[in-house]
Each structure stands twice: as structure tokens, then as C-alpha cells.
Design a protein around this motif. Structure first.
Motif, PDB file in Angstrom:
ATOM      1  N   LEU A 100      42.988  42.416  45.024  1.00 55.67           N
ATOM      2  CA  LEU A 100      43.949  41.337  44.807  1.00 55.67           C
ATOM      3  C   LEU A 100      43.337  40.135  44.086  1.00 55.67           C
ATOM      4  N   PRO A 101      42.155  39.643  44.513  1.00 52.29           N
ATOM      5  CA  PRO A 101      41.537  38.543  43.761  1.00 52.29           C
ATOM      6  C   PRO A 101      41.238  38.920  42.314  1.00 52.29           C
ATOM      7  N   ALA A 102      40.771  40.152  42.100  1.00 54.67           N
ATOM      8  CA  ALA A 102      40.480  40.601  40.735  1.00 54.67           C
ATOM      9  C   ALA A 102      41.746  40.617  39.897  1.00 54.67           C
ATOM     10  N   LEU A 103      42.854  41.033  40.504  1.00 53.45           N
ATOM     11  CA  LEU A 103      44.134  41.059  39.798  1.00 53.45           C
ATOM     12  C   LEU A 103      44.586  39.645  39.442  1.00 53.45           C
ATOM     13  N   LEU A 104      44.429  38.705  40.384  1.00 54.97           N
ATOM     14  CA  LEU A 104      44.787  37.314  40.115  1.00 54.97           C
ATOM     15  C   LEU A 104      43.991  36.759  38.941  1.00 54.97           C
ATOM     16  N   LEU A 105      42.696  37.008  38.923  1.00 55.61           N
ATOM     17  CA  LEU A 105      41.850  36.496  37.847  1.00 55.61           C
ATOM     18  C   LEU A 105      42.204  37.151  36.512  1.00 55.61           C
ATOM     19  N   ALA A 106      42.514  38.436  36.549  1.00 54.02           N
ATOM     20  CA  ALA A 106      42.896  39.129  35.323  1.00 54.02           C
ATOM     21  C   ALA A 106      44.210  38.564  34.776  1.00 54.02           C
ATOM     22  N   ILE A 107      45.158  38.334  35.663  1.00 51.31           N
ATOM     23  CA  ILE A 107      46.440  37.747  35.254  1.00 51.31           C
ATOM     24  C   ILE A 107      46.224  36.356  34.677  1.00 51.31           C
ATOM     25  N   SER A 108      45.360  35.575  35.319  1.00 54.01           N
ATOM     26  CA  SER A 108      45.103  34.205  34.870  1.00 54.01           C
ATOM     27  C   SER A 108      44.481  34.178  33.478  1.00 54.01           C
ATOM     28  N   VAL A 109      43.529  35.065  33.245  1.00 56.16           N
ATOM     29  CA  VAL A 109      42.892  35.139  31.918  1.00 56.16           C
ATOM     30  C   VAL A 109      43.915  35.536  30.862  1.00 56.16           C
ATOM     31  N   ALA A 110      44.756  36.509  31.182  1.00 50.61           N
ATOM     32  CA  ALA A 110      45.767  36.971  30.231  1.00 50.61           C
ATOM     33  C   ALA A 110      46.780  35.870  29.928  1.00 50.61           C
ATOM     34  N   ARG A 122      46.401  32.612  30.275  1.00 47.86           N
ATOM     35  CA  ARG A 122      45.761  31.534  29.505  1.00 47.86           C
ATOM     36  C   ARG A 122      45.597  31.947  28.034  1.00 47.86           C
ATOM     37  N   SER A 123      45.269  33.185  27.798  1.00 43.10           N
ATOM     38  CA  SER A 123      45.064  33.666  26.422  1.00 43.10           C
ATOM     39  C   SER A 123      46.349  33.635  25.612  1.00 43.10           C
ATOM     40  N   PHE A 124      47.467  34.006  26.254  1.00 39.44           N
ATOM     41  CA  PHE A 124      48.732  34.089  25.533  1.00 39.44           C
ATOM     42  C   PHE A 124      49.489  32.767  25.484  1.00 39.44           C
ATOM     43  N   ASN A 125      49.326  31.923  26.512  1.00 41.23           N
ATOM     44  CA  ASN A 125      50.134  30.713  26.597  1.00 41.23           C
ATOM     45  C   ASN A 125      49.352  29.414  26.485  1.00 41.23           C
ATOM     46  N   GLY A 126      48.014  29.500  26.501  1.00 41.06           N
ATOM     47  CA  GLY A 126      47.224  28.285  26.466  1.00 41.06           C
ATOM     48  C   GLY A 126      47.341  27.529  27.772  1.00 41.06           C
ATOM     49  N   VAL A 127      47.072  26.231  27.733  1.00 43.81           N
ATOM     50  CA  VAL A 127      47.131  25.398  28.942  1.00 43.81           C
ATOM     51  C   VAL A 127      48.572  24.949  29.166  1.00 43.81           C
ATOM     52  N   ASP A 128      49.130  25.350  30.284  1.00 41.79           N
ATOM     53  CA  ASP A 128      50.499  24.973  30.631  1.00 41.79           C
ATOM     54  C   ASP A 128      50.551  24.754  32.145  1.00 41.79           C
ATOM     55  N   ASP A 129      50.791  23.508  32.549  1.00 35.73           N
ATOM     56  CA  ASP A 129      50.771  23.182  33.977  1.00 35.73           C
ATOM     57  C   ASP A 129      51.835  23.941  34.767  1.00 35.73           C
ATOM     58  N   GLN A 130      53.019  24.068  34.199  1.00 36.21           N
ATOM     59  CA  GLN A 130      54.100  24.748  34.915  1.00 36.21           C
ATOM     60  C   GLN A 130      53.796  26.228  35.106  1.00 36.21           C
ATOM     61  N   PRO A 146      39.103  32.677  44.863  1.00 41.02           N
ATOM     62  CA  PRO A 146      39.721  33.132  43.613  1.00 41.02           C
ATOM     63  C   PRO A 146      40.891  32.261  43.167  1.00 41.02           C
ATOM     64  N   THR A 147      41.596  31.646  44.123  1.00 42.21           N
ATOM     65  CA  THR A 147      42.683  30.732  43.759  1.00 42.21           C
ATOM     66  C   THR A 147      42.128  29.528  42.999  1.00 42.21           C
ATOM     67  N   LEU A 148      41.020  29.002  43.472  1.00 46.23           N
ATOM     68  CA  LEU A 148      40.388  27.866  42.798  1.00 46.23           C
ATOM     69  C   LEU A 148      39.931  28.248  41.390  1.00 46.23           C
ATOM     70  N   ILE A 149      39.268  29.391  41.284  1.00 50.03           N
ATOM     71  CA  ILE A 149      38.791  29.846  39.980  1.00 50.03           C
ATOM     72  C   ILE A 149      39.965  30.094  39.033  1.00 50.03           C
ATOM     73  N   ALA A 150      41.011  30.736  39.543  1.00 56.82           N
ATOM     74  CA  ALA A 150      42.193  31.016  38.719  1.00 56.82           C
ATOM     75  C   ALA A 150      42.840  29.722  38.245  1.00 56.82           C
ATOM     76  N   GLY A 151      42.875  28.715  39.116  1.00 56.76           N
ATOM     77  CA  GLY A 151      43.456  27.438  38.731  1.00 56.76           C
ATOM     78  C   GLY A 151      42.714  26.781  37.584  1.00 56.76           C
ATOM     79  N   TYR A 152      41.403  26.851  37.629  1.00 55.35           N
ATOM     80  CA  TYR A 152      40.599  26.280  36.539  1.00 55.35           C
ATOM     81  C   TYR A 152      40.753  27.098  35.258  1.00 55.35           C
ATOM     82  N   ILE A 153      40.898  28.405  35.387  1.00 54.74           N
ATOM     83  CA  ILE A 153      41.116  29.232  34.198  1.00 54.74           C
ATOM     84  C   ILE A 153      42.453  28.885  33.549  1.00 54.74           C
ATOM     85  N   LEU A 154      43.484  28.711  34.373  1.00 53.57           N
ATOM     86  CA  LEU A 154      44.833  28.508  33.862  1.00 53.57           C
ATOM     87  C   LEU A 154      45.022  27.157  33.186  1.00 53.57           C
TER      88      LEU A 154
END
Length: 239
Positions: free
Chosen positions: A26-36, A38-46, A114-122
């Protein structure tokens, strides 16, 4: 109250090969989703708030709570090995307290980090979104661990019931059905996140004071009742 021997045995049970593999998925999936994202949408708070709220808090945290909470005691009760602990001069309240600490620690590590890491990635923690959702994951980890530890002491189908609760109530009803939101650990945790940051991006149907009270009451009550259930559990040969 904390017993190192009980803790060591519990960590070994919770972090066994099969459970550890599930805990990492689950954490790996969250990080993978976050990277994807961020790559497609850039920085977007919402979008960052939607990913962290919709996946991390609504699904990942309760599911990891099920694995850690029920896994800390249910297998020992099911296979009878709990007798080993109960036959030792260790208070049963100490056993429950130690198992709760282990469940909380495992849930926090595999969900809040992983939530913290994903937040910084996003979005690089813009509007404190990463920190806010990390705090929500931390407090939710405590309540879920207590609830699912209790479930592990009262039912032989703890994992199945826990999954139904996590996926049905928390991930579905707790997100979409207005009336159910006030009785959702997810919403209580989000009340703290809303108070920290992400103004207009993070919302909860429960006020902060009420959320703190409910989180505290549920955690304490579930832990106490789990202790009571273990206390009346009789060993073979006991009258």
C-alpha cells in the motif's frame, strides 16, 4: 506496563513474511501514484489533497491498521499460542498494552511516513498539506490499532470483519455518506488535519474538540475492553 518480551514476539508475528509484504504494497502504491500524478499534473494543492485524503487516509491507513491491529493478537488466539503468554507471570493488561504499542508503531511507520513523503512529492508541503495529512495518519493509527486489536480479541473472523469495516465504512460510507461521516475515524483525524493547514482543501464534518474527544474515548474504551476480554480468557484446565 510495557513488556519487551511480549513486544518482540508481537513484532515477529506482525512483521512475518506474508504480512510484511502486504504492509509494503500500500505505501509503495501511494508513492507510485504520487510520482505519476506529479509528473502529469505538476504541483497542484487540490490534487495533492485529493490523493492524500482519498487514498492515504481513506484506504491505506485503515487497511494497515487492520493488518497490524488484528495481526498483533488474533493469530495467537486462533492457533492457541496465546496460552504461552497467559501462562507466564505477566499481567494481561500488560500484554494488551504492549501489543497495542506495537500495533500503533507498525501502523504509524507504514502509513504516516509514506503519507509525509507522498505529500512532499505531490506539492512540496504547500499549504502544510503533507504535514496536515501526516498528523491525521498518526492519530488515526492510534484509534485504528485499538479498534482492530479489540476486534482480534473478540472474533475469529477479525481480519474479514476489519476489511469490511475499512473498505466499506471508512473508505466508502465515511467518505461519501454525510450521516456516516460523523462516526468515522477518518473524519475525526481529518478534523486535526483541517486545523493544521490546507485551508479550503481539507474538510471534516466533525469539529476539532469533538474529534479529539471521540478519538480519545474510542481508543481508551477499545483498549480497556480488549483487556477485559483477555482477562476472562481461560487457559485449559482453569476453573
Amino acid at each position: 506496563m510495557y513488556n519487551p518480551t511480549v513486544a518482540r514476539l508481537t513484532y515477529r508475528a506482525v512483521l512475518g513474511r506474508r504480512r510484511a509484504a502486504i504492509l509494503f504494497i500500500l505505501p509503495a502504491l501511494l508513492l507510485a501514484i504520487s510520482v505519476a500524478v506529479r509528473s502529469f499534473n505538476g504541483v497542484d494543492d487540490q490534487i495533492a489533497a485529493n490523493v492524500l485524503g482519498g487514498f492515504a487516509i481513506a484506504a491505506m491507513v485503515p487497511l494497515i491498521g487492520v493488518i497490524a491491529g488484528t495481526g498483533s493478537i488474533a493469530p495467537e488466539i486462533d492457533d492457541g499460542s496465546i496460552v504461552y503468554l497467559l501462562s507466564k507471570p505477566v499481567k494481561r493488561s500488560s500484554i494488551i498494552f504492549t501489543k497495542l504499542i506495537v500495533a500503533i508503531a507498525v501502523t504509524m511507520v507504514f502509513s504516516a511516513v509514506p503519507t509525509l513523503i507522498a505529500g512532499y512529492i505531490l506539492n512540496g508541503n504547500g499549504q502544510q498539506i503533507a504535514i496536515a495529512y501526516t498528523v491525521a495518519a498518526l492519530v488515526a493509527s492510534i484509534a485504528y490499532s485499538a479498534l482492530f486489536l479489540l476486534l482480534g480479541t473478540v472474533s475469529r473472523n477479525a481480519v474479514v470483519i476489519g476489511l469490511i469495516y475499512a473498505l466499506g465504512w471508512e473508505a466508502f460510507f465515511g467518505t461519501l455518506v454525510p450521516g456516516a461521516r460523523t462516526l468515522s475515524v477518518q473524519q475525526w483525524a481529518l478534523a486535526l488535519a483541517e486545523d493544521i493547514g490546507g485551508e479550503g482543501l481539507i474538510g471534516s464534518d466533525v469539529g476539532l474538540p469533538v474529534a479529539v474527544v471521540l478519538l480519545s474515548v474510542v481508543t481508551v474504551a477499545a483498549t480497556w475492553y480488549a483487556g477485559q476480554k483477555l482477562r476472562v480468557l481461560k487457559l485449559a484446565g482453569e476453573e
